[in-house]
Design a protein around this motif. Structure first.
Motif, PDB file in Angstrom:
ATOM      1  N   LEU A   6       0.805  -0.893  -0.466  1.00 35.51           N
ATOM      2  CA  LEU A   6      -0.428   0.384  -0.184  1.00 35.51           C
ATOM      3  C   LEU A   6       0.958   1.439  -0.072  1.00 35.51           C
ATOM      4  N   HIS A   7       1.739   0.960   0.967  1.00 29.15           N
ATOM      5  CA  HIS A   7       2.686   2.554   0.839  1.00 29.15           C
ATOM      6  C   HIS A   7       3.552   3.111  -0.781  1.00 29.15           C
ATOM      7  N   GLY A   8       3.464   1.487  -0.847  1.00 30.14           N
ATOM      8  CA  GLY A   8       4.282   1.907  -2.861  1.00 30.14           C
ATOM      9  C   GLY A   8       3.661   2.458  -3.607  1.00 30.14           C
ATOM     10  N   VAL A   9       1.954   2.229  -3.699  1.00 30.99           N
ATOM     11  CA  VAL A   9       0.730   2.508  -4.136  1.00 30.99           C
ATOM     12  C   VAL A   9       0.293   3.992  -3.730  1.00 30.99           C
ATOM     13  N   PHE A  10       0.712   3.881  -2.276  1.00 27.53           N
ATOM     14  CA  PHE A  10       0.670   5.756  -2.360  1.00 27.53           C
ATOM     15  C   PHE A  10       1.160   6.479  -2.705  1.00 27.53           C
ATOM     16  N   GLU A  11       2.607   6.054  -2.667  1.00 26.24           N
ATOM     17  CA  GLU A  11       3.870   7.102  -3.136  1.00 26.24           C
ATOM     18  C   GLU A  11       3.425   6.925  -4.901  1.00 26.24           C
ATOM     19  N   GLU A  12       3.288   5.682  -5.519  1.00 27.57           N
ATOM     20  CA  GLU A  12       3.699   5.991  -6.998  1.00 27.57           C
ATOM     21  C   GLU A  12       2.156   7.212  -7.459  1.00 27.57           C
ATOM     22  N   PHE A  13       1.455   7.172  -6.763  1.00 24.94           N
ATOM     23  CA  PHE A  13       0.418   8.081  -7.119  1.00 24.94           C
ATOM     24  C   PHE A  13       0.422   9.341  -6.451  1.00 24.94           C
ATOM     25  N   ALA A  14       1.204   9.391  -5.756  1.00 25.42           N
ATOM     26  CA  ALA A  14       0.872  10.726  -4.345  1.00 25.42           C
ATOM     27  C   ALA A  14       1.176  12.289  -5.778  1.00 25.42           C
ATOM     28  N   SER A  15       1.264  11.986  -6.853  1.00 22.88           N
ATOM     29  CA  SER A  15       1.942  13.121  -7.599  1.00 22.88           C
ATOM     30  C   SER A  15       3.129  13.948  -6.911  1.00 22.88           C
ATOM     31  N   GLY A  16       3.921  13.705  -6.363  1.00 26.20           N
ATOM     32  CA  GLY A  16       4.647  14.236  -5.577  1.00 26.20           C
ATOM     33  C   GLY A  16       4.361  15.099  -4.321  1.00 26.20           C
ATOM     34  N   ARG A  17       3.257  14.505  -3.794  1.00 31.33           N
ATOM     35  CA  ARG A  17       2.534  15.419  -2.463  1.00 31.33           C
ATOM     36  C   ARG A  17       3.578  14.046  -1.489  1.00 31.33           C
ATOM     37  N   ARG A  18       3.501  14.780  -0.381  1.00 29.30           N
ATOM     38  CA  ARG A  18       4.629  13.648   1.049  1.00 29.30           C
ATOM     39  C   ARG A  18       4.223  12.546   0.777  1.00 29.30           C
ATOM     40  N   VAL A  19       4.043  11.335   1.556  1.00 27.94           N
ATOM     41  CA  VAL A  19       3.497   9.931   1.474  1.00 27.94           C
ATOM     42  C   VAL A  19       3.760   9.025   3.044  1.00 27.94           C
ATOM     43  N   SER A  20       2.701   9.542   4.763  1.00 30.42           N
ATOM     44  CA  SER A  20       3.318   8.956   5.566  1.00 30.42           C
ATOM     45  C   SER A  20       4.319   7.777   5.662  1.00 30.42           C
ATOM     46  N   ALA A  21       5.324   8.239   6.133  1.00 31.60           N
ATOM     47  CA  ALA A  21       6.425   6.696   6.615  1.00 31.60           C
ATOM     48  C   ALA A  21       5.297   5.330   6.800  1.00 31.60           C
TER      49      ALA A  21
END
Length: 183
Positions: A16-31
């Protein structure tokens, strides 16, 4: 071997973390690991099982402060098995009574009985609940919650589910009105 819900979540979380990072469009994703909040804690502190953690306001149960408070309305609610939840309104000394009354009107427009409030300006308490609950009672609540001399406070009272729903909605509305949510 028995597989628990935690085992499943721990296995899925990196994906899930990888998916969130991939689609974050440059926004920060919680670790990872992502924060996990038990349902009862989420309902108490945030009034929702899907809380917006960008909102810094935390709801607190203050029921015990109103068991023998002299404030009849809240005493009756507590005696009937209800709860009283407090929603802080930081740095609102410069807000007019209209700000607080508008919040109460908003709660009523949402189908609730109302949203009680206390104002505090330079350490002086004001508002209908402060008059009924008294200086000493209000000071005890403010001390317990770590509130300052210019912080206001809203109250949601009723059956636990109703109070949580109102407190959660009020938490969001107060934070929006005061510009506290990081966009």
């Amino acid at each position: 071997s028995f597989v628990t819900q935690d085992d499943v979540f721990n296995a899925i979380e990196p994906v899930l973390h990888g998916v969130f990072e991939e689609f974050a469009s440059g926004r920060r994703v919680s670790a990872a690991p992502f924060p996990r909040i038990p349902y009862r804690e989420a309902m108490l502190k945030y009034g929702s099982d899907k809380p917006d953690l960008r909102n810094p306001l935390i709801i607190t149960d203050v029921t015990q402060h109103f068991t023998k408070s002299g404030f009849g309305l809240f005493e009756r609610i507590v005696e009937g098995g209800g709860v009283v939840r407090a929603i802080p309104a930081p740095n609102t000394a410069d807000k007019s009574r209209k700000f607080f009354d508008d919040m109460n009107d908003w709660a009523r427009s949402e189908g609730h009985a109302g949203l009680g409030y206390v104002t505090r300006k330079g350490g002086e308490f004001g508002g209908p609940i402060a008059k009924n609950h008294g200086e000493e009672g209000m000071a005890a609540i403010y001390d317990a919650l770590g509130l300052g001399p210019d912080d206001g406070l809203f109250f949601a009272a009723g059956k636990e589910g109703q109070a949580a729903k109102l407190a959660g909605a009020a938490r969001t509305r107060v934070a929006e009105q005061l510009g506290l949510i990081d966009p």
